[in-house]
Design a protein around this motif. Structure first.
Motif, mmCIF file in Angstrom:
data_model
loop_
_atom_site.group_PDB
_atom_site.id
_atom_site.type_symbol
_atom_site.label_atom_id
_atom_site.label_comp_id
_atom_site.label_asym_id
_atom_site.label_seq_id
_atom_site.Cartn_x
_atom_site.Cartn_y
_atom_site.Cartn_z
ATOM 1 N N ARG A 51 0.832 -1.209 0.000
ATOM 2 C CA ARG A 51 0.000 0.000 0.000
ATOM 3 C C ARG A 51 0.863 1.255 0.000
ATOM 4 O O ARG A 51 0.565 2.236 -0.688
ATOM 5 N N ARG A 52 1.926 1.224 0.787
ATOM 6 C CA ARG A 52 2.787 2.408 0.870
ATOM 7 C C ARG A 52 3.466 2.706 -0.454
ATOM 8 O O ARG A 52 3.792 3.862 -0.751
ATOM 9 N N LEU A 53 3.696 1.664 -1.257
ATOM 10 C CA LEU A 53 4.352 1.878 -2.555
ATOM 11 C C LEU A 53 3.530 2.757 -3.482
ATOM 12 O O LEU A 53 4.080 3.443 -4.353
ATOM 13 N N GLN A 54 2.215 2.742 -3.303
ATOM 14 C CA GLN A 54 1.334 3.378 -4.280
ATOM 15 C C GLN A 54 1.216 4.887 -4.102
ATOM 16 O O GLN A 54 0.647 5.563 -4.959
ATOM 17 N N THR A 55 1.722 5.446 -2.997
ATOM 18 C CA THR A 55 1.371 6.817 -2.665
ATOM 19 C C THR A 55 2.541 7.613 -2.103
ATOM 20 O O THR A 55 3.488 7.037 -1.544
ATOM 21 N N ILE A 56 2.458 8.920 -2.265
ATOM 22 C CA ILE A 56 3.407 9.843 -1.629
ATOM 23 C C ILE A 56 2.687 10.685 -0.578
ATOM 24 O O ILE A 56 3.222 11.688 -0.099
ATOM 25 N N ALA A 57 1.472 10.296 -0.209
ATOM 26 C CA ALA A 57 0.684 11.051 0.762
ATOM 27 C C ALA A 57 1.441 11.155 2.088
ATOM 28 O O ALA A 57 2.081 10.203 2.521
ATOM 29 N N SER A 58 1.349 12.311 2.727
ATOM 30 C CA SER A 58 2.031 12.501 4.006
ATOM 31 C C SER A 58 1.281 13.530 4.844
ATOM 32 O O SER A 58 0.775 14.535 4.325
ATOM 33 N N VAL A 59 1.216 13.266 6.151
ATOM 34 C CA VAL A 59 0.483 14.128 7.081
ATOM 35 C C VAL A 59 1.283 14.252 8.373
ATOM 36 O O VAL A 59 1.784 13.256 8.901
ATOM 37 N N LEU A 60 1.366 15.471 8.882
ATOM 38 C CA LEU A 60 1.918 15.721 10.207
ATOM 39 C C LEU A 60 0.787 16.187 11.110
ATOM 40 O O LEU A 60 0.061 17.121 10.781
ATOM 41 N N HIS A 61 0.642 15.530 12.246
ATOM 42 C CA HIS A 61 -0.385 15.864 13.237
ATOM 43 C C HIS A 61 0.325 16.505 14.430
ATOM 44 O O HIS A 61 1.313 15.966 14.928
ATOM 45 N N THR A 62 -0.128 17.676 14.886
ATOM 46 C CA THR A 62 0.523 18.372 15.980
ATOM 47 C C THR A 62 -0.403 18.506 17.177
ATOM 48 O O THR A 62 -1.613 18.669 17.027
ATOM 49 N N ALA A 63 0.165 18.443 18.364
ATOM 50 C CA ALA A 63 -0.574 18.698 19.605
ATOM 51 C C ALA A 63 0.462 18.902 20.708
ATOM 52 O O ALA A 63 1.659 19.094 20.433
ATOM 53 N N ALA A 64 0.021 18.843 21.970
ATOM 54 C CA ALA A 64 0.896 19.230 23.077
ATOM 55 C C ALA A 64 1.495 18.062 23.837
ATOM 56 O O ALA A 64 2.663 18.106 24.224
ATOM 57 N N HIS A 65 0.696 17.014 24.095
ATOM 58 C CA HIS A 65 1.097 15.967 25.028
ATOM 59 C C HIS A 65 0.954 14.569 24.441
ATOM 60 O O HIS A 65 0.204 14.372 23.488
ATOM 61 N N PRO A 66 1.597 13.583 25.080
ATOM 62 C CA PRO A 66 1.212 12.194 24.839
ATOM 63 C C PRO A 66 -0.256 12.024 25.227
ATOM 64 O O PRO A 66 -0.647 12.480 26.312
ATOM 65 N N ASP A 67 -1.018 11.427 24.365
ATOM 66 C CA ASP A 67 -2.462 11.162 24.496
ATOM 67 C C ASP A 67 -3.324 12.221 23.838
ATOM 68 O O ASP A 67 -4.526 12.054 23.694
ATOM 69 N N ASP A 68 -2.733 13.361 23.402
ATOM 70 C CA ASP A 68 -3.515 14.392 22.710
ATOM 71 C C ASP A 68 -3.798 14.017 21.264
ATOM 72 O O ASP A 68 -4.650 14.621 20.612
ATOM 73 N N GLU A 69 -3.079 13.060 20.730
ATOM 74 C CA GLU A 69 -3.195 12.732 19.312
ATOM 75 C C GLU A 69 -4.493 12.000 19.015
ATOM 76 O O GLU A 69 -5.032 11.306 19.874
ATOM 77 N N SER A 70 -4.964 12.167 17.799
ATOM 78 C CA SER A 70 -6.116 11.404 17.307
ATOM 79 C C SER A 70 -5.593 10.101 16.715
ATOM 80 O O SER A 70 -5.206 10.037 15.539
ATOM 81 N N THR A 71 -5.581 9.062 17.525
ATOM 82 C CA THR A 71 -4.984 7.807 17.072
ATOM 83 C C THR A 71 -5.771 7.185 15.929
ATOM 84 O O THR A 71 -5.195 6.513 15.066
ATOM 85 N N GLU A 72 -7.095 7.400 15.897
ATOM 86 C CA GLU A 72 -7.869 6.825 14.803
ATOM 87 C C GLU A 72 -7.520 7.485 13.471
ATOM 88 O O GLU A 72 -7.529 6.843 12.419
ATOM 89 N N LEU A 73 -7.164 8.778 13.486
ATOM 90 C CA LEU A 73 -6.724 9.454 12.267
ATOM 91 C C LEU A 73 -5.391 8.870 11.805
ATOM 92 O O LEU A 73 -5.205 8.588 10.613
ATOM 93 N N LEU A 74 -4.455 8.705 12.745
ATOM 94 C CA LEU A 74 -3.150 8.160 12.396
ATOM 95 C C LEU A 74 -3.279 6.749 11.832
ATOM 96 O O LEU A 74 -2.638 6.405 10.834
ATOM 97 N N ALA A 75 -4.126 5.913 12.454
ATOM 98 C CA ALA A 75 -4.301 4.540 11.980
ATOM 99 C C ALA A 75 -4.962 4.502 10.608
ATOM 100 O O ALA A 75 -4.566 3.729 9.729
ATOM 101 N N TYR A 76 -6.000 5.330 10.404
ATOM 102 C CA TYR A 76 -6.713 5.376 9.131
ATOM 103 C C TYR A 76 -5.762 5.782 8.001
ATOM 104 O O TYR A 76 -5.770 5.174 6.918
ATOM 105 N N LEU A 77 -4.946 6.802 8.254
ATOM 106 C CA LEU A 77 -4.044 7.294 7.212
ATOM 107 C C LEU A 77 -2.840 6.377 7.032
ATOM 108 O O LEU A 77 -2.470 6.025 5.912
ATOM 109 N N GLY A 78 -2.204 5.993 8.143
ATOM 110 C CA GLY A 78 -0.976 5.218 8.065
ATOM 111 C C GLY A 78 -1.194 3.792 7.620
ATOM 112 O O GLY A 78 -0.436 3.271 6.793
ATOM 113 N N ARG A 79 -2.233 3.135 8.151
ATOM 114 C CA ARG A 79 -2.471 1.743 7.794
ATOM 115 C C ARG A 79 -3.394 1.618 6.583
ATOM 116 O O ARG A 79 -3.139 0.831 5.681
ATOM 117 N N GLY A 80 -4.484 2.409 6.581
ATOM 118 C CA GLY A 80 -5.464 2.256 5.520
ATOM 119 C C GLY A 80 -5.078 2.931 4.214
ATOM 120 O O GLY A 80 -5.288 2.378 3.130
#
Length: 890
Positions: A51-80
């Motif tokens: 899957r990674r071979l097919q794309t050059i898509a890239s996203v940086l997610h910013t926040a303040a602390h551990p646990d502030d991140e939207s893990t479902e966004l990271l999983a959807y983009l990174g894995r899916g």
């Protein structure tokens, strides 16, 4: 689930209790594993790589602390989506509470860094940090920027953007008061500033001239909301089921979020649709109002690289088109049973990428950085997929976890070819191995061995038979520095870590100190695999465990206690200090240890020599110290060991939990002694029930109180009336099921004349109706300013007069905060004792309440004693001494 943690008085019983608690935690978790996540192994790992071979898509997610991140966004983009995704956390969460152990501040930051990496291992994202230190909760962006150097934090964010070069940025916060936490607000404020600065050649030019980075213009910026939004936005379903993963991205994300175990973030893994909306804040291209993807309008296929090549883009199109076609064919023709069948496509694609990278000489510096960065990523992706298609595994193993300066470590690089079955094929692959180590290490190649795949006899005997083994012997120089989290190598400057150019800035940890590098030909293309060197051992209960190789001094010293309080008016001011010496070397060592005290202090020294013959041996020496008459204030006593003409004056605390990698945090071997006027009522007997970890029992012991930790059996059936006061540790109703089960016994103890002190708890305390009379708590009611003025509401109450007369001075020198999780409503049978203003000037009276219940006293205190005790704040000791002395009338 881990329920209790004891950190007190080195008694034999404490060891047994700690062992039981650690076993509880191990049973409830998966042991730390430095190998890839299951999702990245075998057929699923190859599918995700394709899957990674097919794309050059890239996203940086910013926040303040551990646990502030939207893990479902990271999983959807990174894995899916196969996108390159990263989370930039401004700090490491050092200012929070610890739900699994006693570590606070820097130690907690190490734990939370590891927990972020555990989550990233699942969702497939990268992890970055700035140099900011989490100084604790605040609602003020202004206070945050007073403590953090704005320009330096922006520079750190810009470095990450210029290194990663994301097409899209998702800001976790808005930069307004809506974000709540002041550090959240600052993360939202600085993200657009960093995005703009990253594109400006005149901002942070040293990153360009010295670090080799180039400016980068982000194409699209989104915000994050936790509800559906209207207007310009991207909207998609993160609850989609992924057959490769065997679960949805939301389920995977919840699993990752549950890795934040120090924050008690274990959660249900939800199934079904999970729609998310991301408001579009900035966009340099034309897109519809509602987008189905963060990448709508951007050509994120491999051919899209041409758009970043300026005038040379058209010239690159044929090569990029061929790469795209080869990647697509590999994906379309992949077979679980025969993954090697797509290796020719992957090798051809790798060849094309490498050829294109040689054709970038005419590009301007910025275009070249853009294109070469994307092609380098594709080269890595093709190489990774090719290695997985051939079933190649490299294991680099050492014969020890800890190596000391001057010693030698043996390392074997083991290579397994799962799809190779003949010696001729192995010769064609031609593996070559080397050991990559720090400057100054002396490395010798011992021998290389090429073996046939294991035959039936070897298989029946259970022997490991790698197809190729290279053995090395490495000697560590005498000047080698100890292995530790890089950002802790230099003293912190107020509320920021002091980075220098030699550090791997922005990274979670420094790279492993040693790694095996194996080169080989796969389907005609040379690939390189770097594998960190690990020490592998077998635990009889939990099986295989791995730890990274570490350098440590030959001798390290642990001084107990690290903080010693001596009441200045005490009749007996002599105290015992234990110095434990750990032998990290494998060679024999003779040593002596001493305690260095200021002039006038009496030290009774144990002069017996120390003789160590093996690694991990420990020996302790006990010293008795007495301050001179009239001595008050703060004094440091330093421990020093001497061996082989060298002096050793530091020790490490071990950060070790089953779900994370083990780390050593080094500190000077010092006992800080505080001598001040503090008294407790005589004849007190105090019982202490541990919560999530605090120093209460040891604090009371140092004050001369007869204190005992109440265990589960005694709590359930013992005679509690023998105690004048029973104290419940922090967050006890969250982590200690025995307290919940026996809460009625505790209330009966109070009703029969006992005094019970309940320290800060979270919402579990009020939801469970555990107090004798009704109370309510609203999350976030706290006094974050450690210098907030205190009003004593009942000045003539015994708590402020006996045995210590409390004055304004006792509220000076507090750290981080006054208190947290105050009550906001309570039954009139309670009396509020103290008041302090929050950041808006609202006077909060729910921080300390007392009620008579039957014949006894029930006292709730949300003031942050657990933070003041380790800091040695005299007033906090005096106030707490009055609390425990309440049963003794003056």
């Amino acid at each position: 689930m881990y329920k209790q943690r004891v950190n007190l008085m080195k008694k034999a019983s404490a060891f047994l209790l700690t062992l039981i608690l650690v076993l509880q935690l191990i049973l409830a978790t998966v042991s730390a594993d430095t190998r890839p996540a299951p999702e990245d192994r075998g057929a699923s790992g190859l599918s995700l790589a394709l899957r990674r071979l097919q794309t050059i898509a890239s996203v940086l997610h910013t926040a303040a602390h551990p646990d502030d991140e939207s893990t479902e966004l990271l999983a959807y983009l990174g894995r899916g989506q196969g996108a390159r995704v990263a989370y930039l956390s401004l700090n490491r969460g050092e200012g929070g509470q610890n739900g699994i152990g006693p570590e606070l501040w820097e130690g907690l930051g190490v734990i939370r860094t590891e927990e972020l990496l555990a989550a990233r291992k699942l969702d497939g994202a990268e992890q970055y940090f700035s140099r900011a230190f989490d100084f604790g909760f605040t609602r003020s962006a202004e206070e945050t920027l007073q403590k953090w150097n704005r320009e330096e934090i922006v520079a750190d964010m810009v470095r990450v953007i210029r290194m990663m070069r994301p097409l899209v940025v998702v800001s976790g916060f808005s930069g307004t008061e809506r974000d709540g936490h002041g550090q959240h607000q600052v993360a939202g404020m600085l993200t657009p500033e960093a995005i703009k600065a990253a594109a400006d050649v005149n901002r942070f030019p040293e990153q360009i001239s010295k670090e080799g980075l180039q400016p980068w213009q982000v194409i699209k910026v989104y915000g994050r909301r936790f509800d559906q939004v209207s207007g310009p936005r991207a909207e998609f379903d993160v609850g989609l089921f992924d057959p490769v993963l065997g679960r949805s991205y939301a389920e995977l994300a919840a699993d990752g979020r549950s890795r934040h175990r120090s924050q008690d973030f274990g959660t249900i893994q939800p199934r079904g649709s999970q729609m998310r909306s991301y408001p579009r804040l900035q966009c340099s291209i034309e897109v519809p109002e509602k987008e189905p993807s963060l990448f709508t309008g951007i050509d994120v296929s491999v051919v899209g690289i041409a758009n970043f090549a300026g005038r040379d883009g058209e010239r690159m199109l044929p090569g990029l088109s061929k790469i795209k076609e080869l990647a697509a064919r590999a994906l379309a023709e992949s077979r679980v049973e025969h993954p090697e069948s797509i290796a020719p496509y992957l090798a051809a694609g790798l060849r094309e990428v490498r050829a294109l990278r040689t054709m970038l000489g005419n590009l301007d510096p910025i275009s070249k950085a853009n294109v070469d960065g994307m092609l380098a990523r594709k080269e890595k992706d093709f190489s990774d997929a090719l290695i997985k298609a051939h079933g190649v595994i490299v294991d680099a193993l050492s014969n020890t976890e800890i190596i000391t300066p001057g010693e030698t470590v043996e390392v074997s690089a083991n290579v397994y070819f799962r799809t190779t079955s003949s010696g001729e094929e192995l010769r064609r692959i031609g593996p070559k191995a080397s050991l990559i180590s720090p400057d100054g290490w002396r490395v010798e190649a011992v021998r290389e061995e090429t073996e046939q795949p294991a035959g039936p006899a070897a298989s029946f005997r259970g022997r490991e038979r790698p197809n190729f083994v290279a053995r090395f012997r490495a000697t560590v120089p005498e000047t080698a520095a100890p292995t530790q989290p890089y950002w802790l190598a230099k003293p912190r400057t107020r509320d920021q870590f002091d980075w220098d150019d030699a550090m791997p800035r922005n990274m979670p940890f420094a790279p492993p100190i040693a790694r095996a590098r194996v080169e080989m030909d796969l389907s005609g293309e040379r690939v390189v695999i770097d594998q960190p060197v690990e020490y592998r051992f077998s635990d009889k209960t939990f099986g295989e465990i791995r730890r990274e190789l570490k350098v440590a001094p030959s001798l390290t010293l642990t001084v107990h206690p690290s903080l010693l309080v001596i009441p200045s008016e005490s009749q007996n001011r002599t105290r015992e200090i234990s110095v434990e010496v750990t032998h990290n070397a494998r060679r024999a060592t003779n040593a002596a240890v001493k305690l260095i005290a200021p002039q006038g202090w009496k030290v009774e020294t144990d002069n017996r020599p120390l003789a160590f013959t093996r690694q991990n041996e420990r020996a302790s020496r006990l010293f008795k110290v007495t301050p001179p008459a009239g001595a008050t204030g703060t004094i440091d006593l330093k421990a020093l060991a001497e061996a082989n003409g060298r002096e050793y004056a530091s020790g490490y605390s071990v950060i070790s939990y089953p779900h994370i990698e083990t780390h050593f945090i080094y500190r000077p071997a010092i006992t800080k002694i505080e001598v001040f006027d503090v008294q407790v009522a005589s004849g007190l007997k105090v019982g202490y029930i541990m919560g999530s970890g605090d120093d209460g029992p040891e604090v009371l012991s140092q004050l001369g109180v007869n204190v005992k930790v109440i265990g589960p059996a005694e709590l359930a059936s013992g005679d509690l009336s023998v105690y004048d006061t029973i104290i419940l540790g922090i967050r006890v109703y969250e982590v200690n099921d025995d307290v919940i089960a026996n809460n009625k016994r505790l209330l009966d103890y109070v009703a029969n004349g006992g005094t019970m002190i309940v320290q800060y708890n979270k919402e579990e305390f009020t939801r469970g109706n555990f107090a004798p009379y009704p109370v309510k708590m609203t999350r976030g009611v706290r006094v974050t300013d450690e210098n907030a003025p205190i009003t004593v509401l009942v000045p003539d109450h015994q708590l402020f007069n006996y045995p210590n007369k409390i004055t304004e001075k006792d509220w000076h020198g507090w750290v981080q905060e006054r208190g947290l999780y105050f009550l906001n409503e309570w039954d009139p049978r309670y009396t509020a004792l103290l008041a302090a203003p929050d950041e808006n000037g609202n006077l909060l009276k729910g921080g300390q309440l007392i009620a008579q219940y039957g014949k006894g006293n029930y006292l709730f205190t949300g003031y942050a004693w657990f933070r003041q005790f380790p800091a040695g704040v005299p007033g906090a000791y005096r106030l707490f001494a009055n609390l425990v002395s309440l049963p003794k009338k003056k």
